[in-house]
Design a protein around this motif. Structure first.
Motif, PDB file in Angstrom:
ATOM      1  N   GLU A 223       0.830  -1.201   0.000  1.00  0.00           N
ATOM      2  CA  GLU A 223       0.000   0.000   0.000  1.00  0.00           C
ATOM      3  C   GLU A 223       0.868   1.255   0.000  1.00  0.00           C
ATOM      4  O   GLU A 223       0.580   2.226  -0.701  1.00  0.00           O
ATOM      5  N   ALA A 224       1.944   1.225   0.785  1.00  0.00           N
ATOM      6  CA  ALA A 224       2.867   2.360   0.816  1.00  0.00           C
ATOM      7  C   ALA A 224       3.570   2.516  -0.529  1.00  0.00           C
ATOM      8  O   ALA A 224       3.747   3.637  -1.025  1.00  0.00           O
ATOM      9  N   ALA A 225       3.985   1.391  -1.127  1.00  0.00           N
ATOM     10  CA  ALA A 225       4.651   1.448  -2.427  1.00  0.00           C
ATOM     11  C   ALA A 225       3.737   2.071  -3.477  1.00  0.00           C
ATOM     12  O   ALA A 225       4.161   2.910  -4.294  1.00  0.00           O
ATOM     13  N   LEU A 226       2.455   1.686  -3.449  1.00  0.00           N
ATOM     14  CA  LEU A 226       1.495   2.270  -4.388  1.00  0.00           C
ATOM     15  C   LEU A 226       1.305   3.762  -4.127  1.00  0.00           C
ATOM     16  O   LEU A 226       1.226   4.560  -5.068  1.00  0.00           O
ATOM     17  N   ALA A 227       1.253   4.141  -2.853  1.00  0.00           N
ATOM     18  CA  ALA A 227       1.067   5.548  -2.508  1.00  0.00           C
ATOM     19  C   ALA A 227       2.241   6.389  -2.998  1.00  0.00           C
ATOM     20  O   ALA A 227       2.061   7.503  -3.509  1.00  0.00           O
ATOM     21  N   VAL A 228       3.460   5.871  -2.855  1.00  0.00           N
ATOM     22  CA  VAL A 228       4.645   6.602  -3.309  1.00  0.00           C
ATOM     23  C   VAL A 228       4.645   6.716  -4.828  1.00  0.00           C
ATOM     24  O   VAL A 228       4.940   7.780  -5.392  1.00  0.00           O
ATOM     25  N   LEU A 229       4.306   5.629  -5.513  1.00  0.00           N
ATOM     26  CA  LEU A 229       4.289   5.672  -6.975  1.00  0.00           C
ATOM     27  C   LEU A 229       3.242   6.674  -7.471  1.00  0.00           C
ATOM     28  O   LEU A 229       3.510   7.469  -8.384  1.00  0.00           O
ATOM     29  N   LYS A 230       2.067   6.667  -6.863  1.00  0.00           N
ATOM     30  CA  LYS A 230       1.035   7.648  -7.238  1.00  0.00           C
ATOM     31  C   LYS A 230       1.519   9.069  -6.944  1.00  0.00           C
ATOM     32  O   LYS A 230       1.298   9.992  -7.739  1.00  0.00           O
ATOM     33  N   LEU A 335       2.804  -2.630  -9.886  1.00  0.00           N
ATOM     34  CA  LEU A 335       2.315  -1.444  -9.186  1.00  0.00           C
ATOM     35  C   LEU A 335       1.652  -0.475 -10.169  1.00  0.00           C
ATOM     36  O   LEU A 335       0.579   0.079  -9.894  1.00  0.00           O
ATOM     37  N   MET A 336       2.297  -0.265 -11.317  1.00  0.00           N
ATOM     38  CA  MET A 336       1.686   0.565 -12.359  1.00  0.00           C
ATOM     39  C   MET A 336       0.362  -0.048 -12.807  1.00  0.00           C
ATOM     40  O   MET A 336      -0.633   0.661 -13.008  1.00  0.00           O
ATOM     41  N   SER A 337       0.337  -1.365 -12.929  1.00  0.00           N
ATOM     42  CA  SER A 337      -0.886  -2.058 -13.330  1.00  0.00           C
ATOM     43  C   SER A 337      -1.995  -1.861 -12.309  1.00  0.00           C
ATOM     44  O   SER A 337      -3.168  -1.656 -12.668  1.00  0.00           O
ATOM     45  N   VAL A 340      -3.462   1.539 -12.774  1.00  0.00           N
ATOM     46  CA  VAL A 340      -4.334   1.524 -13.956  1.00  0.00           C
ATOM     47  C   VAL A 340      -5.674   0.895 -13.601  1.00  0.00           C
ATOM     48  O   VAL A 340      -6.751   1.412 -13.948  1.00  0.00           O
ATOM     49  N   ALA A 341      -5.643  -0.248 -12.887  1.00  0.00           N
ATOM     50  CA  ALA A 341      -6.875  -0.949 -12.503  1.00  0.00           C
ATOM     51  C   ALA A 341      -7.747  -0.098 -11.587  1.00  0.00           C
ATOM     52  O   ALA A 341      -8.983  -0.206 -11.606  1.00  0.00           O
ATOM     53  N   GLN A 342      -7.101   0.768 -10.787  1.00  0.00           N
ATOM     54  CA  GLN A 342      -7.847   1.668  -9.900  1.00  0.00           C
ATOM     55  C   GLN A 342      -8.426   2.873 -10.643  1.00  0.00           C
ATOM     56  O   GLN A 342      -9.141   3.678 -10.042  1.00  0.00           O
ATOM     57  N   GLY A 343      -8.114   2.987 -11.922  1.00  0.00           N
ATOM     58  CA  GLY A 343      -8.638   4.081 -12.726  1.00  0.00           C
ATOM     59  C   GLY A 343      -7.752   5.307 -12.795  1.00  0.00           C
ATOM     60  O   GLY A 343      -8.161   6.343 -13.341  1.00  0.00           O
ATOM     61  N   TYR A 344      -6.531   5.200 -12.284  1.00  0.00           N
ATOM     62  CA  TYR A 344      -5.620   6.346 -12.340  1.00  0.00           C
ATOM     63  C   TYR A 344      -5.168   6.568 -13.770  1.00  0.00           C
ATOM     64  O   TYR A 344      -4.700   5.650 -14.446  1.00  0.00           O
ATOM     65  N   ARG A 345      -5.290   7.800 -14.250  1.00  0.00           N
ATOM     66  CA  ARG A 345      -4.824   8.176 -15.571  1.00  0.00           C
ATOM     67  C   ARG A 345      -4.228   9.578 -15.487  1.00  0.00           C
ATOM     68  O   ARG A 345      -4.627  10.393 -14.654  1.00  0.00           O
TER      69      ARG A 345
END
Length: 351
Positions: A223-230, A335-337, A340-345
């Motif tokens: 979750e932290a890794a995703l937050a940092v990437l976002k 993580l990028m995937s 994308v699945a969460q709708g981030y664009r």
């Protein structure tokens, strides 16, 4: 003090009403002072990553930073993508999770005054070993029909190559500004013969800034890794929408002038010739192969794997590596995937 890779630091923040909550601290490294790696500092200063505290360190030592990432002393690391095959061969606990910024004319090969490409066999050429300058020199020499073994390689960075270029000791050198201007002003017959705006160089995808993460960090703190990437991409969006302010913020952080920051990332919220082209999220996701569509510059969808393979091929040709590795082993696009699945664009052009 370096921490164990299995310990995740906690910072406590107190709100105005007196209640306290824990903020997870993510340790982030930048291999050198460079605006292209500073977007997480923008995210930190602009509170674009709620619930997390980013602790940033500038190493000014790319290999030292890679070692710290592998040891778990940092969790996230911005540096050039050329290290991915080396990390795979060394079985390091690290992966590349996203491409960030293609070089868009930062990197040049300069021929000395009075030298033509056909003259280079047996002559000295300078490039910093195990860095993108060596790759650019190798690829350009190959283009003009000269094999790596046909020249004498000298391990020099751009600033170190100025004197030997002007004295005639070097026939060619990898350079970037301000050293290009120094050489051309002192030796008007010297000239740039290729740079990273060259379409053939751009479509290799190997002259690229990249975001790395520690594998254990991803596994234990996804979750932290995703937050940092976002936050990396949210920082880019803030920069795009507020370029002058953000260039000033980055300048203050790096202790650069705003003009020098602008010379690398531009003033239009996208790119600058002679500096970086800033990928938006969609462009980077396409190089990962997790979003439909083609990336810019002739790169194929999912081209990250082929770019790493080409880098590996050239490290073998240049003697830095002896083995061919599986390029996918150094890449984690999951993580990028997930984003994308969460709708981030995110797609932005020059302002």
């Amino acid at each position: 003090m370096p921490r164990s890779p299995f310990v995740f630091a906690i910072a406590v923040t107190t709100c105005a009403g007196g209640a306290a909550w824990a903020q997870e601290t993510v340790n982030v490294g930048m291999c050198v002072s460079w605006p292209g790696y500073a977007m997480l500092e923008v995210a930190r200063e602009k509170d674009l990553i709620p619930g997390y505290d980013l602790n940033l360190t500038i190493f000014e030592d790319p290999i030292g930073g890679h070692s710290a990432l592998a040891a778990g002393q940092i969790d996230v690391y911005g540096c050039t993508a050329d290290y991915i095959p080396v990390a795979i061969a060394a079985d390091l606990n690290t992966v590349n999770v996203a491409y960030l910024n293609p070089s868009f004319g930062v990197d040049h090969i300069i021929l000395a005054e009075g030298i033509e490409p056909a003259d280079l066999k047996g002559k000295k050429v300078a490039a910093p070993q195990a860095y993108i300058g060596e790759l650019l020199m190798g690829l350009w020499l190959d283009r003009v029909g000269i094999a790596p073994g046909d020249v004498e390689w000298v391990n020099l960075n751009a600033d170190e190559a100025v004197g030997p270029m002007l004295s005639g000791d070097l026939a060619a050198a990898y350079m970037y500004e301000p050293w290009i201007g120094t050489v051309l002003a002192a030796a008007p017959g010297a000239r740039s013969v290729v740079n990273t705006t060259d379409p053939e160089m751009l479509k290799t995808g190997i002259f690229m800034d990249s975001l790395y993460m520690n594998k254990t960090f991803i596994a234990d703190h996804r979750e932290a890794a995703l937050a940092v990437l976002k936050a990396e991409w949210d920082g880019r969006q803030y920069w795009h929408d507020n370029v002058e302010e953000t260039n000033g913020l980055i300048a203050s952080y790096l202790k650069w002038s705003p003009e020098d920051v602008a010379s690398v990332i531009g003033t239009n919220g996208k790119s600058v010739e002679g500096g970086n082209y800033t990928f938006d999220f969609d462009e980077s996701a396409r190089t990962c192969g997790v979003l439909d569509g083609e990336p810019p510059f002739g790169l194929a969808n999912g081209s990250m794997v082929s770019s790493v393979a080409l880098t590996n091929e050239w490290w073998v040709k240049l003697g830095l590596m002896t083995e061919t590795v599986d390029p996918a082993a150094g890449i984690d696009c999951s993580l990028m995937s997930d984003l994308v699945a969460q709708g981030y664009r995110q797609a932005f052009a020059a302002n």
